[in-house]
Design an enzyme around this catalytic site. Structure first.
Site, PDB file in Angstrom:
ATOM      1  N   ASN A  20      -2.023  -1.116   8.001  1.00 11.42           N
ATOM      2  CA  ASN A  20      -0.717  -1.527   7.271  1.00 11.42           C
ATOM      3  C   ASN A  20      -0.016  -0.448   6.699  1.00 11.42           C
ATOM      4  O   ASN A  20       0.372  -0.371   5.416  1.00 11.42           O
ATOM      5  CB  ASN A  20      -1.313  -2.641   5.986  1.00 11.42           C
ATOM      6  CG  ASN A  20      -2.626  -1.954   5.295  1.00 11.42           C
ATOM      7  OD1 ASN A  20      -2.902  -0.841   5.120  1.00 11.42           O
ATOM      8  ND2 ASN A  20      -2.999  -2.867   4.603  1.00 11.42           N
ATOM      9  N   GLU A  69      -8.044   7.869  -8.710  1.00 14.23           N
ATOM     10  CA  GLU A  69      -7.788   8.310  -7.415  1.00 14.23           C
ATOM     11  C   GLU A  69      -7.188   9.607  -7.062  1.00 14.23           C
ATOM     12  O   GLU A  69      -7.390  10.470  -6.278  1.00 14.23           O
ATOM     13  CB  GLU A  69      -6.823   7.293  -6.381  1.00 14.23           C
ATOM     14  CG  GLU A  69      -7.731   6.027  -6.351  1.00 14.23           C
ATOM     15  CD  GLU A  69      -6.805   4.569  -5.783  1.00 14.23           C
ATOM     16  OE1 GLU A  69      -5.772   4.853  -5.605  1.00 14.23           O
ATOM     17  OE2 GLU A  69      -7.661   3.783  -5.391  1.00 14.23           O
ATOM     18  N   TYR A 103     -12.949   3.231  -1.107  1.00 14.66           N
ATOM     19  CA  TYR A 103     -13.044   1.939  -0.785  1.00 14.66           C
ATOM     20  C   TYR A 103     -14.237   1.106  -1.050  1.00 14.66           C
ATOM     21  O   TYR A 103     -14.791   0.179  -0.414  1.00 14.66           O
ATOM     22  CB  TYR A 103     -12.970   1.693   0.917  1.00 14.66           C
ATOM     23  CG  TYR A 103     -11.412   2.009   1.268  1.00 14.66           C
ATOM     24  CD1 TYR A 103     -10.514   1.363   0.544  1.00 14.66           C
ATOM     25  CD2 TYR A 103     -11.019   2.397   2.389  1.00 14.66           C
ATOM     26  CE1 TYR A 103      -9.014   1.490   0.864  1.00 14.66           C
ATOM     27  CE2 TYR A 103      -9.796   2.471   2.942  1.00 14.66           C
ATOM     28  CZ  TYR A 103      -8.905   1.898   2.119  1.00 14.66           C
ATOM     29  OH  TYR A 103      -7.455   1.974   2.761  1.00 14.66           O
ATOM     30  N   HIS A 117      -1.863   3.427   1.676  1.00 11.72           N
ATOM     31  CA  HIS A 117      -2.744   2.864   0.570  1.00 11.72           C
ATOM     32  C   HIS A 117      -1.900   3.437  -0.536  1.00 11.72           C
ATOM     33  O   HIS A 117      -1.167   4.444  -0.800  1.00 11.72           O
ATOM     34  CB  HIS A 117      -3.900   3.772   0.494  1.00 11.72           C
ATOM     35  CG  HIS A 117      -4.518   3.390  -0.822  1.00 11.72           C
ATOM     36  ND1 HIS A 117      -5.434   2.445  -1.443  1.00 11.72           N
ATOM     37  CD2 HIS A 117      -4.469   4.282  -1.829  1.00 11.72           C
ATOM     38  CE1 HIS A 117      -5.609   2.927  -2.718  1.00 11.72           C
ATOM     39  NE2 HIS A 117      -5.220   3.947  -2.818  1.00 11.72           N
ATOM     40  N   LYS A 140      -1.775   6.503   6.118  1.00 11.64           N
ATOM     41  CA  LYS A 140      -2.822   6.117   6.830  1.00 11.64           C
ATOM     42  C   LYS A 140      -2.501   6.777   8.213  1.00 11.64           C
ATOM     43  O   LYS A 140      -1.455   7.136   8.663  1.00 11.64           O
ATOM     44  CB  LYS A 140      -3.202   4.649   6.960  1.00 11.64           C
ATOM     45  CG  LYS A 140      -3.489   4.016   5.649  1.00 11.64           C
ATOM     46  CD  LYS A 140      -3.761   2.608   5.814  1.00 11.64           C
ATOM     47  CE  LYS A 140      -4.264   2.014   4.326  1.00 11.64           C
ATOM     48  NZ  LYS A 140      -4.981   0.424   4.357  1.00 11.64           N
TER      49      LYS A 140
HETATM   50  N1  UDP Z   1      -8.756  -4.463   4.788  1.00  8.14           N
HETATM   51  C1  UDP Z   1      -9.005  -4.925   6.009  1.00  8.14           C
HETATM   52  N2  UDP Z   1      -9.156  -6.362   5.862  1.00  8.14           N
HETATM   53  C2  UDP Z   1      -9.364  -7.163   4.823  1.00  8.14           C
HETATM   54  C3  UDP Z   1      -9.008  -6.594   3.848  1.00  8.14           C
HETATM   55  C4  UDP Z   1      -8.674  -5.194   3.500  1.00  8.14           C
HETATM   56  O1  UDP Z   1      -8.854  -4.308   7.023  1.00  8.14           O
HETATM   57  O2  UDP Z   1      -9.517  -8.391   5.107  1.00  8.14           O
HETATM   58  C5  UDP Z   1      -8.171  -3.200   4.753  1.00  8.14           C
HETATM   59  C6  UDP Z   1      -6.614  -2.884   4.807  1.00  8.14           C
HETATM   60  O3  UDP Z   1      -6.433  -1.718   5.521  1.00  8.14           O
HETATM   61  C7  UDP Z   1      -6.296  -2.592   3.290  1.00  8.14           C
HETATM   62  C8  UDP Z   1      -7.742  -1.743   2.700  1.00  8.14           C
HETATM   63  O4  UDP Z   1      -8.918  -2.396   3.615  1.00  8.14           O
HETATM   64  O5  UDP Z   1      -5.230  -1.642   2.909  1.00  8.14           O
HETATM   65  C9  UDP Z   1      -7.969  -1.717   1.423  1.00  8.14           C
HETATM   66  O6  UDP Z   1      -8.103  -2.996   1.025  1.00  8.14           O
HETATM   67  P1  UDP Z   1      -7.387  -3.386  -0.409  1.00  8.14           P
HETATM   68  O7  UDP Z   1      -8.004  -5.088  -0.553  1.00  8.14           O
HETATM   69  O8  UDP Z   1      -7.482  -2.730  -1.315  1.00  8.14           O
HETATM   70  O9  UDP Z   1      -6.073  -3.726   0.017  1.00  8.14           O
HETATM   71  P2  UDP Z   1      -4.575  -2.767  -0.427  1.00  8.14           P
HETATM   72  O10 UDP Z   1      -4.969  -2.406  -1.982  1.00  8.14           O
HETATM   73  O11 UDP Z   1      -4.446  -1.493   0.503  1.00  8.14           O
HETATM   74  O12 UDP Z   1      -3.462  -3.777  -0.241  1.00  8.14           O
HETATM   75 MG    MG Z   2      -6.536  -1.476  -2.664  1.00  9.47          MG
END
Ligand code: UDP
Ligand code: MG
Length: 154
Positions: free
Chosen positions: A112, A126, A49, A115, A9
């Protein structure tokens, strides 16, 4: 062998963590099958997303992913999808265990670090979203017998 998509990211590029995070994947024994730098757009992120499109923070996440370019990678290995998710850790960096990438480098839910595809099905979708077939390289890892038992290699 499975293949999975990883996106470094903008926060990771900005913080100069490219080398340290890449090292995590290399030292685990995953094979780098593809890599490129690109700038994400609203339309790619709407697809990528789409599971979050009704969340109030959808616009904010998209904006954070468009701050600067990202680096996308395809990593390959046996059960690579779950291996990579385990290396990455849970979404919230504050709750992620030490030793995981998010646990070691992130204090945030949003910022975080990377991805990673969450299933074999999403990995296939993807990878198609970010790579042309000719951008994914098929080659042998010469140390295969040091990484896997003969009956693990399919
Ligand atoms: N995200 C966020 N707030 C939330 C949930 C997700 O900002 O409450 C962001 C975060 O950067 C995350 C991304 O959206 O990595 C995609 O969400 P996902 O639930 O798919 O999480 P991941 O698979 O990345 O753990
Ligand atoms: Mg995810």
């Amino acid at each position: 062998m499975e293949q999975t998509l990883v996106i470094f990211k903008p926060c990771t590029i900005q913080r100069g963590l490219f080398g340290q995070i890449t090292d995590r994947f290399e030292r685990k024994g995953l094979l780098l099958a593809g890599i490129k730098m690109l700038w994400l757009t609203d339309s790619i992120l709407d697809d990528h997303y789409s599971h979050l499109k009704d969340k109030p923070f959808f616009g904010r996440i998209k904006a954070s992913m468009e701050i600067s370019p990202v680096i996308v990678m395809c990593w390959e290995g046996i059960e690579a999808v779950s291996v990579v998710r385990n290396l990455v850790g849970p979404t919230n960096g504050r709750e992620a265990q030490s030793g995981t990438i998010r646990g070691d480098f992130s204090m945030s839910v949003q910022e975080n670090i990377i991805h990673a595809s969450d299933s074999l099905e999403s990995a296939a979708i993807e990878l198609k979203r970010f790579f042309e077939p000719h951008e994914l390289f098929k080659y042998e890892m010469l140390l295969l017998s040091n990484l896997y038992a003969s009956d693990e290699i399919v």
